[in-house]
Design a protein around this motif. Structure first.
Motif, PDB file in Angstrom:
ATOM      1  N   TYR A   1       0.824  -1.202   0.000  1.00 14.29           N
ATOM      2  CA  TYR A   1       0.000   0.000   0.000  1.00 14.29           C
ATOM      3  C   TYR A   1       0.863   1.260   0.000  1.00 14.29           C
ATOM      4  N   GLU A   2       0.321   2.307  -0.640  1.00 16.83           N
ATOM      5  CA  GLU A   2       0.948   3.621  -0.632  1.00 16.83           C
ATOM      6  C   GLU A   2      -0.070   4.620  -0.080  1.00 16.83           C
ATOM      7  N   PRO A   3      -0.115   4.818   1.252  1.00 18.25           N
ATOM      8  CA  PRO A   3      -1.174   5.629   1.862  1.00 18.25           C
ATOM      9  C   PRO A   3      -1.077   7.119   1.578  1.00 18.25           C
ATOM     10  N   ARG A   4       0.047   7.601   1.048  1.00 14.64           N
ATOM     11  CA  ARG A   4       0.160   9.046   0.778  1.00 14.64           C
ATOM     12  C   ARG A   4      -0.879   9.513  -0.223  1.00 14.64           C
ATOM     13  N   TYR A   5      -1.302   8.635  -1.116  1.00 17.19           N
ATOM     14  CA  TYR A   5      -2.272   9.018  -2.142  1.00 17.19           C
ATOM     15  C   TYR A   5      -3.611   8.304  -1.933  1.00 17.19           C
ATOM     16  N   GLN A   6      -3.920   8.084  -0.675  1.00 16.56           N
ATOM     17  CA  GLN A   6      -5.195   7.479  -0.297  1.00 16.56           C
ATOM     18  C   GLN A   6      -6.291   8.534  -0.353  1.00 16.56           C
ATOM     19  N   VAL A   7      -7.502   8.144  -0.756  1.00 19.16           N
ATOM     20  CA  VAL A   7      -8.618   9.084  -0.812  1.00 19.16           C
ATOM     21  C   VAL A   7      -9.803   8.530  -0.031  1.00 19.16           C
ATOM     22  N   PHE A   8     -10.627   9.452   0.444  1.00 22.27           N
ATOM     23  CA  PHE A   8     -11.871   9.112   1.123  1.00 22.27           C
ATOM     24  C   PHE A   8     -13.018   9.450   0.177  1.00 22.27           C
ATOM     25  N   LEU A   9     -13.764   8.440  -0.237  1.00 22.43           N
ATOM     26  CA  LEU A   9     -14.903   8.641  -1.118  1.00 22.43           C
ATOM     27  C   LEU A   9     -16.117   8.971  -0.257  1.00 22.43           C
ATOM     28  N   ASP A  10     -16.599  10.200  -0.389  1.00 25.04           N
ATOM     29  CA  ASP A  10     -17.617  10.740   0.508  1.00 25.04           C
ATOM     30  C   ASP A  10     -19.023  10.258   0.138  1.00 25.04           C
ATOM     31  N   ASN A  11     -19.968  10.551   1.048  1.00 26.97           N
ATOM     32  CA  ASN A  11     -21.397  10.275   0.831  1.00 26.97           C
ATOM     33  C   ASN A  11     -21.700   8.788   0.678  1.00 26.97           C
ATOM     34  N   GLN A  12     -21.022   7.972   1.460  1.00 26.64           N
ATOM     35  CA  GLN A  12     -21.276   6.531   1.461  1.00 26.64           C
ATOM     36  C   GLN A  12     -22.033   6.168   2.735  1.00 26.64           C
ATOM     37  N   VAL A  13     -23.144   5.455   2.574  1.00 24.53           N
ATOM     38  CA  VAL A  13     -24.006   5.141   3.718  1.00 24.53           C
ATOM     39  C   VAL A  13     -23.974   3.638   3.990  1.00 24.53           C
ATOM     40  N   SER A  14     -23.813   3.277   5.245  1.00 24.61           N
ATOM     41  CA  SER A  14     -23.860   1.881   5.673  1.00 24.61           C
ATOM     42  C   SER A  14     -24.504   1.831   7.053  1.00 24.61           C
ATOM     43  N   HIS A  15     -25.429   0.876   7.240  1.00 20.34           N
ATOM     44  CA  HIS A  15     -26.142   0.756   8.522  1.00 20.34           C
ATOM     45  C   HIS A  15     -26.819   2.074   8.894  1.00 20.34           C
ATOM     46  N   GLU A  16     -27.298   2.790   7.872  1.00 21.53           N
ATOM     47  CA  GLU A  16     -27.987   4.070   8.033  1.00 21.53           C
ATOM     48  C   GLU A  16     -27.095   5.142   8.641  1.00 21.53           C
ATOM     49  N   LEU A  17     -25.787   4.990   8.487  1.00 19.48           N
ATOM     50  CA  LEU A  17     -24.828   5.980   8.970  1.00 19.48           C
ATOM     51  C   LEU A  17     -24.027   6.513   7.795  1.00 19.48           C
ATOM     52  N   ALA A  18     -23.682   7.798   7.854  1.00 15.56           N
ATOM     53  CA  ALA A  18     -22.868   8.412   6.804  1.00 15.56           C
ATOM     54  C   ALA A  18     -21.396   8.118   7.057  1.00 15.56           C
ATOM     55  N   GLY A  19     -20.655   7.971   5.972  1.00 13.07           N
ATOM     56  CA  GLY A  19     -19.235   7.691   6.110  1.00 13.07           C
ATOM     57  C   GLY A  19     -18.511   7.774   4.792  1.00 13.07           C
ATOM     58  N   TYR A  20     -17.384   7.066   4.716  1.00 11.69           N
ATOM     59  CA  TYR A  20     -16.525   7.103   3.536  1.00 11.69           C
ATOM     60  C   TYR A  20     -16.132   5.684   3.125  1.00 11.69           C
ATOM     61  N   HIS A  21     -15.788   5.531   1.866  1.00 11.61           N
ATOM     62  CA  HIS A  21     -15.046   4.372   1.408  1.00 11.61           C
ATOM     63  C   HIS A  21     -13.571   4.768   1.355  1.00 11.61           C
ATOM     64  N   VAL A  22     -12.726   3.928   1.918  1.00 15.13           N
ATOM     65  CA  VAL A  22     -11.286   4.198   1.951  1.00 15.13           C
ATOM     66  C   VAL A  22     -10.643   3.530   0.748  1.00 15.13           C
ATOM     67  N   ILE A  23     -10.062   4.338  -0.130  1.00 17.37           N
ATOM     68  CA  ILE A  23      -9.469   3.825  -1.374  1.00 17.37           C
ATOM     69  C   ILE A  23      -7.975   4.108  -1.347  1.00 17.37           C
ATOM     70  N   THR A  24      -7.190   3.037  -1.340  1.00 16.94           N
ATOM     71  CA  THR A  24      -5.743   3.131  -1.164  1.00 16.94           C
ATOM     72  C   THR A  24      -5.026   2.530  -2.368  1.00 16.94           C
ATOM     73  N   PRO A  25      -4.044   3.244  -2.930  1.00 16.95           N
ATOM     74  CA  PRO A  25      -3.275   2.655  -4.035  1.00 16.95           C
ATOM     75  C   PRO A  25      -2.341   1.556  -3.541  1.00 16.95           C
ATOM     76  N   LEU A  26      -2.193   0.529  -4.359  1.00 16.36           N
ATOM     77  CA  LEU A  26      -1.314  -0.602  -4.061  1.00 16.36           C
ATOM     78  C   LEU A  26      -0.291  -0.716  -5.178  1.00 16.36           C
ATOM     79  N   ARG A  27       1.001  -0.644  -4.824  1.00 12.27           N
ATOM     80  CA  ARG A  27       2.042  -0.846  -5.843  1.00 12.27           C
ATOM     81  C   ARG A  27       2.210  -2.336  -6.082  1.00 12.27           C
TER      82      ARG A  27
END
Length: 229
Positions: free
Chosen positions: A57-83
């Motif tokens: 993993y290369e966490p320096r270029y990780q992004v949080f994908l906003d407006n993601q709902v799970s269990h009726e709660l707002a949050g993010y999907h964590v998207i991390t690049p992998l070399r």
């Protein structure tokens, strides 16, 4: 009537598209994973296929994908690049959902495992057509993204990136979070409901037109008043 029918057919077509995607999703859901190719000339041909890839993993270029709902709660999907192992090629890994902080401007603390990882999951091909609030500077790096714009991401990072994203399997040990992935047909009922509503409006318009066309023909003609002498 024509507008209502057209809108109804549009919603019905969207439902049919989601049904076709669901069939494809189910077809590959329990298939044996294949190694992810370094070059994907036709990303669409790999949609929903199960793949495996090894790298770090290369966490320096990780992004949080906003407006993601799970269990009726707002949050993010964590998207991390992998070399990818023994290459300079990267692939994005969707590691799952995390809840948002009470103060939305604060981002949750994410722990990313170090060292070699074996990632197994399904291929997700992000849409190129989406709705966004406001405009993002395409040349500025942001940690939070409203939509996963692959072209923008590829232009901002200093490495080659695969055109697809791997959604981490629920049982993977490669640093995942909540991975209750949405299925294509989850909202198919909504599209069918909208389609039936538009068809209902078209039928109502026809009924009103027929009624207003027939009733005046059978209504008695009011007597004309004689002019005053």
């Amino acid at each position: 009537m024509a507008i209502c029918i057209k809108l109804g057919l549009w919603q019905y077509d969207k439902a049919q598209q989601k049904q076709a995607l669901q069939a494809l999703y189910s077809q590959y859901l329990h298939a044996e994973p294949s190694p992810l190719p370094l070059q994907l000339n036709n990303a669409e041909a790999w949609r929903y296929r199960r793949v495996t890839v090894e790298g770090e993993y290369e966490p320096r270029y990780q992004v949080f994908l906003d407006n993601q709902v799970s269990h009726e709660l707002a949050g993010y999907h964590v998207i991390t690049p992998l070399r990818i192992h023994n290459t300079q090629q990267y692939v994005l890994v969707n590691r799952g959902w995390v809840p948002a902080m009470p103060e939305h401007r604060e981002l949750p603390t994410i722990i990313t495992p170090t060292g070699p990882q074996r990632v197994t999951g399904q291929v997700w091909v992000p849409s190129t057509r989406y709705y966004t609030l406001g405009k993002s500077d395409p040349k500025r790096w942001d940690a939070v993204w409203q939509n996963m714009d692959m072209q923008r991401y590829a232009a901002l990072v200093p490495f080659a990136i695969s055109p697809v994203i791997v959604r981490l399997d629920a049982d993977s040990q490669a640093g995942g979070f909540d991975r209750d992935w949405p299925q294509p047909a989850e909202r198919i009922g909504m599209h069918l409901s909208y389609a039936y509503q538009w068809f209902g409006f078209a039928f109502a318009a026809l009924a009103i037109y027929v009624y207003l066309s027939i009733v005046p023909a059978h209504s008695p003609t009011p007597p004309q008043e004689k002019p005053a002498s």
